[in-house]
Design a protein around this motif. Structure first.
Motif, mmCIF file in Angstrom:
data_model
loop_
_atom_site.group_PDB
_atom_site.id
_atom_site.type_symbol
_atom_site.label_atom_id
_atom_site.label_comp_id
_atom_site.label_asym_id
_atom_site.label_seq_id
_atom_site.Cartn_x
_atom_site.Cartn_y
_atom_site.Cartn_z
ATOM 1 N N MET A 440 0.828 -1.208 0.000
ATOM 2 C CA MET A 440 0.000 0.000 0.000
ATOM 3 C C MET A 440 0.862 1.259 0.000
ATOM 4 N N PRO A 441 0.581 2.203 -0.903
ATOM 5 C CA PRO A 441 1.384 3.436 -0.968
ATOM 6 C C PRO A 441 0.912 4.490 0.033
ATOM 7 N N VAL A 442 0.709 4.065 1.292
ATOM 8 C CA VAL A 442 0.290 4.986 2.352
ATOM 9 C C VAL A 442 1.108 4.710 3.594
ATOM 10 N N ASP A 443 1.037 5.616 4.565
ATOM 11 C CA ASP A 443 1.689 5.422 5.859
ATOM 12 C C ASP A 443 1.250 4.069 6.436
ATOM 13 N N PRO A 444 2.177 3.275 7.002
ATOM 14 C CA PRO A 444 1.801 1.953 7.520
ATOM 15 C C PRO A 444 0.652 1.982 8.527
ATOM 16 N N ARG A 445 0.559 3.068 9.320
ATOM 17 C CA ARG A 445 -0.535 3.143 10.298
ATOM 18 C C ARG A 445 -1.880 3.289 9.599
ATOM 19 N N LEU A 446 -1.910 4.078 8.541
ATOM 20 C CA LEU A 446 -3.154 4.218 7.787
ATOM 21 C C LEU A 446 -3.474 2.927 7.051
ATOM 22 N N GLY A 447 -2.447 2.278 6.520
ATOM 23 C CA GLY A 447 -2.650 1.001 5.856
ATOM 24 C C GLY A 447 -3.213 -0.049 6.810
ATOM 25 N N ARG A 448 -2.728 -0.015 8.054
ATOM 26 C CA ARG A 448 -3.223 -0.980 9.063
ATOM 27 C C ARG A 448 -4.704 -0.757 9.340
ATOM 28 N N MET A 449 -5.140 0.512 9.329
ATOM 29 C CA MET A 449 -6.569 0.801 9.485
ATOM 30 C C MET A 449 -7.374 0.148 8.365
ATOM 31 N N LEU A 450 -6.856 0.230 7.134
ATOM 32 C CA LEU A 450 -7.574 -0.348 5.995
ATOM 33 C C LEU A 450 -7.621 -1.874 6.076
ATOM 34 N N VAL A 451 -6.509 -2.488 6.484
ATOM 35 C CA VAL A 451 -6.472 -3.946 6.607
ATOM 36 C C VAL A 451 -7.501 -4.418 7.637
ATOM 37 N N GLU A 452 -7.518 -3.748 8.785
ATOM 38 C CA GLU A 452 -8.453 -4.153 9.836
ATOM 39 C C GLU A 452 -9.899 -3.873 9.435
ATOM 40 N N ALA A 453 -10.123 -2.739 8.736
ATOM 41 C CA ALA A 453 -11.479 -2.413 8.288
ATOM 42 C C ALA A 453 -11.984 -3.466 7.313
ATOM 43 N N SER A 454 -11.094 -3.980 6.462
ATOM 44 C CA SER A 454 -11.484 -5.018 5.518
ATOM 45 C C SER A 454 -11.918 -6.283 6.269
ATOM 46 N N ARG A 455 -11.208 -6.610 7.333
ATOM 47 C CA ARG A 455 -11.550 -7.800 8.123
ATOM 48 C C ARG A 455 -12.894 -7.628 8.836
ATOM 49 N N ARG A 456 -13.179 -6.400 9.234
ATOM 50 C CA ARG A 456 -14.385 -6.141 10.025
ATOM 51 C C ARG A 456 -15.557 -5.653 9.165
ATOM 52 N N ASP A 457 -15.396 -5.727 7.849
ATOM 53 C CA ASP A 457 -16.468 -5.393 6.920
ATOM 54 C C ASP A 457 -16.958 -3.953 7.060
ATOM 55 N N CYS A 458 -16.011 -3.020 7.249
ATOM 56 C CA CYS A 458 -16.381 -1.597 7.296
ATOM 57 C C CYS A 458 -15.382 -0.779 6.479
ATOM 58 N N LEU A 459 -14.870 -1.385 5.407
ATOM 59 C CA LEU A 459 -13.818 -0.755 4.608
ATOM 60 C C LEU A 459 -14.288 0.562 3.990
ATOM 61 N N ARG A 460 -15.516 0.597 3.473
ATOM 62 C CA ARG A 460 -16.004 1.802 2.803
ATOM 63 C C ARG A 460 -15.966 3.012 3.736
ATOM 64 N N GLU A 461 -16.384 2.816 4.978
ATOM 65 C CA GLU A 461 -16.399 3.927 5.935
ATOM 66 C C GLU A 461 -14.983 4.364 6.324
ATOM 67 N N VAL A 462 -14.108 3.371 6.547
ATOM 68 C CA VAL A 462 -12.743 3.702 6.983
ATOM 69 C C VAL A 462 -11.922 4.311 5.842
ATOM 70 N N GLU A 463 -12.214 3.943 4.609
ATOM 71 C CA GLU A 463 -11.525 4.553 3.465
ATOM 72 C C GLU A 463 -11.676 6.083 3.487
ATOM 73 N N VAL A 464 -12.854 6.554 3.829
ATOM 74 C CA VAL A 464 -13.097 7.995 3.886
ATOM 75 C C VAL A 464 -12.238 8.635 4.973
ATOM 76 N N ILE A 465 -12.162 7.972 6.131
ATOM 77 C CA ILE A 465 -11.361 8.501 7.249
ATOM 78 C C ILE A 465 -9.885 8.525 6.876
ATOM 79 N N VAL A 466 -9.400 7.436 6.278
ATOM 80 C CA VAL A 466 -7.989 7.353 5.880
ATOM 81 C C VAL A 466 -7.665 8.411 4.823
ATOM 82 N N ALA A 467 -8.566 8.597 3.858
ATOM 83 C CA ALA A 467 -8.336 9.615 2.826
ATOM 84 C C ALA A 467 -8.203 10.994 3.458
#
Length: 500
Positions: A440-467
């Protein structure tokens, strides 16, 4: 047996024109540079902006018979501009013999012989082409900028060269600390890589200092308007500012001032669309004032500039070990950067650089900008190194080795994110999560948020926060889609705001 470059390609429709422009200073050194590239794995070409090194070196390499050239630029706006200029000079269509690639955009094919790209794109290619077999020649342009990516590439190439004796590397730099690059690529006997000094072309530049009155909180937009008026009613002006917000404030102040009929004010920063970028380089009749960030310091040559106004400031990425946050504070630029800015005028006649700070302030500044690797969190670098299995970060041949405390901080962060497996931190290995983060071409901490959001089925919402967290200023709108952005933003306005 050494690797041979992957040069399988279809014939190019039109044979490119490879003549070196005789009006550029580098033309006087073309034969010398060609001979050094033929006989040495690494050559350092040092020259001031305007010497022609960026556009003419690929042609010199092609004339030598090099088949596939990777040409890096530190910024997307520069990669696109250089590719367009090179394709035009060589008489080929963009995307054919000459192409480019930046994040999210690729105009290159298997026929492409010169691919201009950001240094981050070349770094990403290492993940699937560890020995960079696609290229027989690599040009690292503007190496003096010493970004984290450039330093990593220089270290990686130093490791790669012994196993690829046919590979040629050309390092280009302003005339800043070239001995460091030459020594970094010294041969087995300790002989530094050869350096070719190419003078720039230019007229004398007068330096004027206009510091704010002592005790005053400087009104930078007003100071810029005053400086432009001092420089007279004619002649194009390049103004250096620290960021997009400051550019917009200055543009508003200049628009409100009476600067004469036809005066055009144009912005220049990294996120500009291709169409808006082209406006800066298009022919024009009336006076033009270009408001730029440090992208115009070395990466791009704005034509026709007679005057420079330098605020002496830039946004410089810096990691706070106390707060564990990477920030972009506005800081005074180094003397080397200030000199680079002054050198942008005086190309078409005697120039004037008006600095909005004192000479004492200039002399007190550090000589060079501190390399990014010494002022950033190393978690992303360690992540990339572990993904490419490059061993202990402490032993990696960086141009300038980072502090041990920085390495420890980076390893600790990756541990907290669950990116590393086992307990051996001298040669860290990635977990499944770590491998996903490395892609992922983002800060590892932000990338970790996306990985965990994908596992918890809330990726769409967390993508907005990470952006939002990844942006410097969430109030910014796409420069070429402002009306659409305004229309969408109106959904969030209250009745009170709409009425007032």
């Amino acid at each position: 047996m050494p690797d041979t470059p992957d040069t399988r390609e279809e014939p190019v429709a039109d044979e490119p024109l490879l003549d070196v422009d005789p009006s550029l200073p580098i033309s006087a050194h073309a034969d010398e540079i060609a001979g050094l590239i033929r006989d040495n794995q690494v050559v350092v070409v040092a020259g001031e902006t305007g010497s022609g090194k960026t556009t003419q070196l690929p042609k010199i390499c092609l004339r030598l018979g090099r088949r596939s050239i990777g040409h890096t630029q530190p910024r997307r706006i520069a990669a696109r501009s250089v590719a367009e200029r090179l394709a035009d000079e060589m008489g080929v269509g963009l995307g054919d013999a000459v192409g480019y690639q930046v994040r999210f955009t690729r105009r290159a094919t298997r026929r492409t012989r010169v691919k201009v790209m950001t240094d981050g794109v070349l770094l990403a290619e290492i993940n699937h082409d560890r020995r960079l077999r696609r290229y027989d020649t690599i040009i690292i342009d503007e190496a003096h900028e010493r970004s984290l990516t450039i330093d990593f590439l220089l270290g990686y190439l130093k490791q790669l060269l012994p196993s690829r004796p046919e590979l040629r590397v050309v390092i280009t730099s302003a005339t800043i600390d070239t001995a460091r690059f030459a020594e970094h690529f010294a041969g087995p006997d300790g002989t530094p890589a050869p350096v070719v000094e190419v003078s720039g072309r230019g007229w004398p530049v007068e330096i004027r200092y206009r510091p704010p009155d002592e005790g005053d909180d400087p009104d930078m937009p007003a100071a810029i308007v005053s400086a432009v008026r001092e420089l007279g009613p004619s002649g194009d002006v390049l103004v250096f500012l620290s960021g997009e917000r400051e550019i917009k404030d200055a543009a508003a102040a200049l628009a409100a001032a009476d600067l004469g009929p036809g005066t055009e004010v144009l912005p220049l920063f990294a996120r500009l669309s291709a169409a808006e970028q082209h406006r800066v380089f298009a022919a024009h009749a009336a006076r033009r004032i270009v408001l730029a960030t440090n992208v115009a310091e070395t990466s791009l040559t704005v034509p026709g500039i007679r005057f420079v106004v330098d605020t002496g400031l830039a946004r410089i990425s810096r990691y706070s070990a106390r707060t564990k946050v990477q920030r972009l504070p506005i800081e005074p630029v180094s003397r080397a950067s200030a000199d680079q800015r002054a050198g942008r005028c005086g190309r078409v006649g005697p120039g004037v650089c008006l600095r909005l700070y004192s000479e004492e302030d200039y002399l007190a500044r550090p000589e060079f900008t501190e390399p990014e690797i010494l002022r950033t969190n190393l978690a992303s670098v360690i992540l990339r190194m572990a993904g490419a299995e490059l061993g202990d970060v402490r032993d990696f041949p960086f141009v300038e080795a980072p502090d041990r405390a920085q390495i420890t901080d980076g390893l600790r962060l990756l541990d907290e994110l669950g990116a590393l497996k086992g307990s051996d931190r001298r040669a860290p290995r990635l977990t499944r999560t770590g491998r996903r983060l490395a892609e992922m071409p983002v800060d590892p901490r932000l990338g970790r948020m996306l990985v965990e959001a994908s596992r918890r089925d809330c990726l769409r919402e967390v993508e907005v926060i990470v952006a939002a967290l990844a942006m410097q200023d969430v109030r910014e709108r796409p420069a070429d889609k402002r009306q659409q952005a305004d229309r969408l933003h109106r959904r969030f306005l209250t009745d009170e705001v709409l009425a007032g």
